[in-house]
Enzyme design. Structure first.
Site, PDB file in Angstrom:
ATOM      1  N   GLY A  19      32.394  32.007  21.178  1.00 52.42           N
ATOM      2  CA  GLY A  19      32.029  33.111  22.077  1.00 52.42           C
ATOM      3  C   GLY A  19      31.144  32.578  23.194  1.00 52.42           C
ATOM      4  N   ASP A  45      35.727  29.645  23.411  1.00 48.29           N
ATOM      5  CA  ASP A  45      35.839  31.080  23.686  1.00 48.29           C
ATOM      6  C   ASP A  45      37.292  31.502  23.489  1.00 48.29           C
ATOM      7  OD1 ASP A  45      33.618  33.077  24.998  1.00 48.29           O
ATOM      8  OD2 ASP A  45      35.637  33.729  25.477  1.00 48.29           O
ATOM      9  N   GLY A  85      25.678  35.792  14.530  1.00 47.44           N
ATOM     10  CA  GLY A  85      24.982  36.963  15.048  1.00 47.44           C
ATOM     11  C   GLY A  85      25.919  38.128  15.278  1.00 47.44           C
ATOM     12  N   HIS A 142      21.249  50.878  23.645  1.00 48.61           N
ATOM     13  CA  HIS A 142      21.819  49.600  24.089  1.00 48.61           C
ATOM     14  C   HIS A 142      22.483  49.713  25.454  1.00 48.61           C
ATOM     15  CE1 HIS A 142      21.260  48.259  19.930  1.00 48.61           C
ATOM     16  NE2 HIS A 142      21.401  47.033  20.387  1.00 48.61           N
ATOM     17  N   LYS A 146      28.243  47.346  25.163  1.00 52.29           N
ATOM     18  CA  LYS A 146      28.300  47.081  23.716  1.00 52.29           C
ATOM     19  C   LYS A 146      29.521  47.765  23.105  1.00 52.29           C
ATOM     20  CE  LYS A 146      25.426  47.175  19.552  1.00 52.29           C
ATOM     21  NZ  LYS A 146      25.939  45.844  19.161  1.00 52.29           N
TER      22      LYS A 146
END
Ligand SMILES: NC(=O)C1=CN([C@@H]2O[C@H](COP(=O)(O)OP(=O)(O)OC[C@H]3O[C@@H](n4cnc5c(N)ncnc54)[C@H](OP(=O)(O)O)[C@@H]3O)[C@@H](O)[C@H]2O)C=CC1
Ligand SMILES: O=C(O)C1=N[C@H](C(=O)O)C[C@H](O)C1
EC number: 1.17.1.8
Length: 255
Positions: A19, A45, A85, A142, A146
């Site tokens: 990513g 990616d 993450g 956020h 997102k």
């Protein structure tokens, strides 16, 4: 040894980022590049072959919930440690990862819903406060790009709070709502209401609002910049090779 490995300064941990062109991945590439004891050997990616990361000792994944499990499976099969993450880790997914790791007991995986030190403390404080308040709701805020709602952090916080409430023998929070426009009371995560706000200008923010007779307690955390996640990511990258098996959350690493 590959050309990439030959370039790595002696002793530096070889790190691959999945990513790598994303918001978090790009920040991780900069952080790894800036650390003397780490060497960025792969920036992968969408559309790139995972095998580009085969020379890494540790892979960092900030991709999307729909591809992260395939990435993790590949890392574990290759004997590459992983720091993850990316959100979307249900209990079922964590069990699946534990199952894969059982066949590779030499491999370490750290999965953290939030690498911000302040966010980790916010979750710990919320879990500690939970038993003392009959009411609790979580409001996460956020940036509008997102993809998932509620956030991984809010979901994890809700689970921790729900567990603490159950251990303290607390029942459902009082709520007389009879007529509800669908969604008005937020999502129900293990009995805890979670509200997700999306707005331009925000990055990642969360409040945990507790209430009892005549008082409320609000625990709030704000990430204003993605650099806030980097000390936690680098901590995990440096620790994961010495932590075989699955580590969920940064708590154990901070202690
Ligand atoms: N734990 C934590 O502390 C934090 C977690 N996050 C989480 O990290 C994840 C990423 O967030 P963010 O960086 O904002 O998202 P982005 O959309 O900016 O980045 C994701 C990147 O992954 C790429 N990608 C998609 N599929 C693959 C694949 N198969 N292999 C390699 N790369 C792929 C995407 O490419 P393309 O755009 O072309 O699809 C994109 O470049 C989210 O789940 C987010 O919630 C975010 C911040 C902190
Ligand atoms: O997508 C984001 O930006 C973030 N995602 C993580 C989450 O879902 O909790 C961590 C942080 O909130 C930023």
């Amino acid at each position: 040894m590959t050309d990439e490995q030959e370039k790595v300064p002696g002793g530096a941990v070889r790190v691959g980022v999945l990513g790598a062109r994303g918001r978090m991945g790009a920040e991780v590439c900069r952080a790894v590049d800036g650390a003397d004891d780490l060497a960025l050997v792969a920036a992968v990616d969408q559309g790139d072959e995972l095998s580009a990361a085969a020379s890494a000792e540790v892979v960092v994944d900030f991709t999307t919930p729909d591809v992260v499990m395939d990435n993790l499976r590949w890392c574990i099969d290759q004997g590459v440690h992983a720091v993850v993450g990316t959100t979307g880790f249900t209990g079922q997914r964590l069990e699946q990862v534990r199952g894969w790791l059982a066949a590779r007991p030499d491999v370490g995986v750290v999965i953290a819903p939030n690498f911000g030190i302040g966010a980790v403390l916010m979750m710990q404080f919320a879990a500690r406060a939970a038993r003392h308040f009959e009411s609790v709701e979580i409001i996460e805020q956020h940036h509008p790009r997102k993809l998932d709602a509620p956030s991984g952090t809010a979901t994890h916080t809700a689970r921790l709070v729900a567990q603490a409430r159950a251990e303290a023998g607390l029942g459902p929070a009082p709520d007389a709502t009879k007529d509800e426009v669908p969604g008005a009371r937020g999502a129900d995560i293990d009995g805890v209401r979670v509200h997700a706000v999306r707005a331009t200008g925000l990055l990642a923010h969360q409040e945990v609002l507790f209430g009892t007779l005549g008082e409320t307690l609000t625990i709030r955390h704000d990430s204003y910049d993605r650099v806030s996640f980097m000390p936690g990511v680098l901590l995990a990258v440096r620790a994961v090779r010495q932590r075989p098996g699955l580590t969920v959350g940064l708590d154990a690493l901070l202690d």
